[in-house]
Design a protein around this motif. Sequence first.
Motif, PDB file in Angstrom:
ATOM      1  N   GLU A   1       0.857  -1.183   0.000  1.00 18.13           N
ATOM      2  CA  GLU A   1       0.000   0.000   0.000  1.00 18.13           C
ATOM      3  C   GLU A   1       0.890   1.228   0.000  1.00 18.13           C
ATOM      4  O   GLU A   1       1.946   1.234   0.637  1.00 18.13           O
TER       5      GLU A   1
ATOM      6  N   GLU B   1      -0.437  14.378  -6.247  1.00 14.67           N
ATOM      7  CA  GLU B   1      -1.544  13.470  -6.563  1.00 14.67           C
ATOM      8  C   GLU B   1      -1.280  12.660  -7.830  1.00 14.67           C
ATOM      9  O   GLU B   1      -1.740  11.527  -7.965  1.00 14.67           O
TER      10      GLU B   1
ATOM     11  N   ALA C   1       0.229   9.227  -7.272  1.00 14.29           N
ATOM     12  CA  ALA C   1      -0.765   8.234  -6.850  1.00 14.29           C
ATOM     13  C   ALA C   1      -1.627   7.786  -8.031  1.00 14.29           C
ATOM     14  O   ALA C   1      -1.929   6.597  -8.179  1.00 14.29           O
ATOM     15  N   GLU C   2      -2.007   8.737  -8.863  1.00 11.60           N
ATOM     16  CA  GLU C   2      -2.837   8.389 -10.025  1.00 11.60           C
ATOM     17  C   GLU C   2      -2.105   7.422 -10.951  1.00 11.60           C
ATOM     18  O   GLU C   2      -2.694   6.440 -11.437  1.00 11.60           O
TER      19      GLU C   2
ATOM     20  N   ASN D   1      -1.938   3.937  -9.485  1.00 14.10           N
ATOM     21  CA  ASN D   1      -3.234   3.255  -9.550  1.00 14.10           C
ATOM     22  C   ASN D   1      -3.629   2.843 -10.962  1.00 14.10           C
ATOM     23  O   ASN D   1      -4.477   1.964 -11.142  1.00 14.10           O
ATOM     24  N   GLN D   2      -3.016   3.444 -11.958  1.00 12.01           N
ATOM     25  CA  GLN D   2      -3.248   2.990 -13.321  1.00 12.01           C
ATOM     26  C   GLN D   2      -2.660   1.603 -13.548  1.00 12.01           C
ATOM     27  O   GLN D   2      -3.108   0.866 -14.426  1.00 12.01           O
TER      28      GLN D   2
ATOM     29  N   PHE E   1      -4.793  -1.333  -9.230  1.00 14.43           N
ATOM     30  CA  PHE E   1      -6.032  -0.675  -8.822  1.00 14.43           C
ATOM     31  C   PHE E   1      -6.042  -0.396  -7.322  1.00 14.43           C
ATOM     32  O   PHE E   1      -5.847  -1.306  -6.502  1.00 14.43           O
ATOM     33  N   GLN E   2      -6.223   0.865  -6.957  1.00 16.22           N
ATOM     34  CA  GLN E   2      -6.385   1.331  -5.578  1.00 16.22           C
ATOM     35  C   GLN E   2      -5.210   0.978  -4.661  1.00 16.22           C
ATOM     36  O   GLN E   2      -5.370   0.836  -3.463  1.00 16.22           O
ATOM     37  N   LYS E   3      -4.026   0.843  -5.224  1.00 15.70           N
ATOM     38  CA  LYS E   3      -2.851   0.586  -4.391  1.00 15.70           C
ATOM     39  C   LYS E   3      -2.402   1.842  -3.657  1.00 15.70           C
ATOM     40  O   LYS E   3      -1.901   1.772  -2.532  1.00 15.70           O
TER      41      LYS E   3
ATOM     42  N   LYS F   1      -2.939   5.978  -2.293  1.00 16.77           N
ATOM     43  CA  LYS F   1      -3.869   7.012  -1.842  1.00 16.77           C
ATOM     44  C   LYS F   1      -3.095   8.311  -1.719  1.00 16.77           C
ATOM     45  O   LYS F   1      -1.927   8.318  -1.326  1.00 16.77           O
TER      46      LYS F   1
ATOM     47  N   TYR G   1      -5.341   8.284   9.381  1.00 16.33           N
ATOM     48  CA  TYR G   1      -5.667   7.152   8.516  1.00 16.33           C
ATOM     49  C   TYR G   1      -5.003   5.865   9.027  1.00 16.33           C
ATOM     50  O   TYR G   1      -5.626   4.793   9.039  1.00 16.33           O
TER      51      TYR G   1
END
Length: 469
Positions: free
Chosen positions: A378, A398, A401-402, A405-406, A409-411, A413, A424
Amino acid sequence: MEDEARIHLIGIGGIGMSGIANLLLDLGYEVSGSDIKESDIVTDLQQKGAKVSIGHQASNIEGADEVVLSSAIPEDNPELVKAKKEGLPILKRAEMVGKLMSKQQGISISGTHGKTTTTAMAATVLEKNSLDSTILVGGKLDLISGSNAKLGTGDYFITEADESDGSLLFMDPKIGVVTNIEADHLDYYESCSEIIDTFSKFLNSLPSDGVGIVSLDDNEIRDMVDRVDTDLITYGLNNKAEIMAKDIELQEFGSKSVIYRYQDRLGELKLNVPGKHNLSNALAVIGIGLHIGLEFSKIAEALKDFTGVKRRFEKLGKYRGAVLVDDYAHHPTELEATLAAANNMDFERIIAVFQPHRYTRTKFLLEEFSLAFGDADEVIITDIYASGEEPIPGVKAEKIAELINQRVFQKAKFIAELDKVYDYLKDRIGAGDLVLTLGAGDVWKVGDRLASNRVETIVNSPEELTMEV
């Protein structure tokens, strides 16, 4: 420098500048300086006798005979402007290091990554062998009472050589180490080839009785060595070199290997710092030690005692069973090496918290950053730590992170504020987790707060204009 001169350091609170201040104080000079904020480093210097002003203003340099400035100080700094107007001698940090080095035999350790750890390892070997060297390192070292500098009376002066603005060329060492070469500091250099040229000049500037010590595992160094006329000692893990490690066994917080010089077996090496990258750093130090006449057994014995430098895979403690580690890694290759070392450990989950350092580095290495987290389960990306830089339009953390995640998936944040990162993590981590804070800014505060189990909020540091990275 006159023996009774007053020397003023602009950005005295930076890790490199404060080391210079410590040495100057030990040599008997009157030392003054300025920084943008209070810190433990500033307090220690004040207690030692330095006059430190908080904030930069022209009046701070009154009475100074020489001025030394950090590479992070801008041209419009009021103290620098005043010093130029008064015609005072103005030295870059590396120029002052060169002056201090001139009375001893210099050992300068350069490279895109690994300078601080390699310097600290070498300092450990020299100290453990009673050589009483002068030491100037970019981190706090327990060996020298938790300081970053020590004045010695022996033959050697060991320090890092910073390539970020080409100032390593101001030093005049007898032994020069290059650990690796990669694209970085592209706000100063126009291309990687220009960076390579700088390291080539560094090695070629060594005296006729000097020696360069270089890693043949690095592609750029292998391509560069034909342009170097200086005598070289080579080392490596993966390519044939003069000094090599074989039969490598990686362990949780260390490694075992057998060291060879050409075909001769020198003996076993046990390290108590993790990862192949630290084994490579140790090979450079073995090269230094052998060159100055130390027996391999004495070098290996000293390296076994080395347990690291502050903010280099530093164990901060535990929180609800999760292990908390902090590391200064801020370049993609450093991130990959640190996470690879972590992945060799027996954790069920690795959570990487990365704070990008500088807008320019994020801009030029955005794609490389997005590829650096393969060994993390993560990833949390925070806001960019500017380190005195102005924001660059369109350069945002950001985006890292984007891009991650490409691919997965959702690795990743994006959580901008360190306080929110703490919120968090505090209810989501536990036994079997490794939380690894990464970056050259103040991301370490997340792990520190978790380790201390404190309830107060994290105060974001003022941007550290003296950060020397």
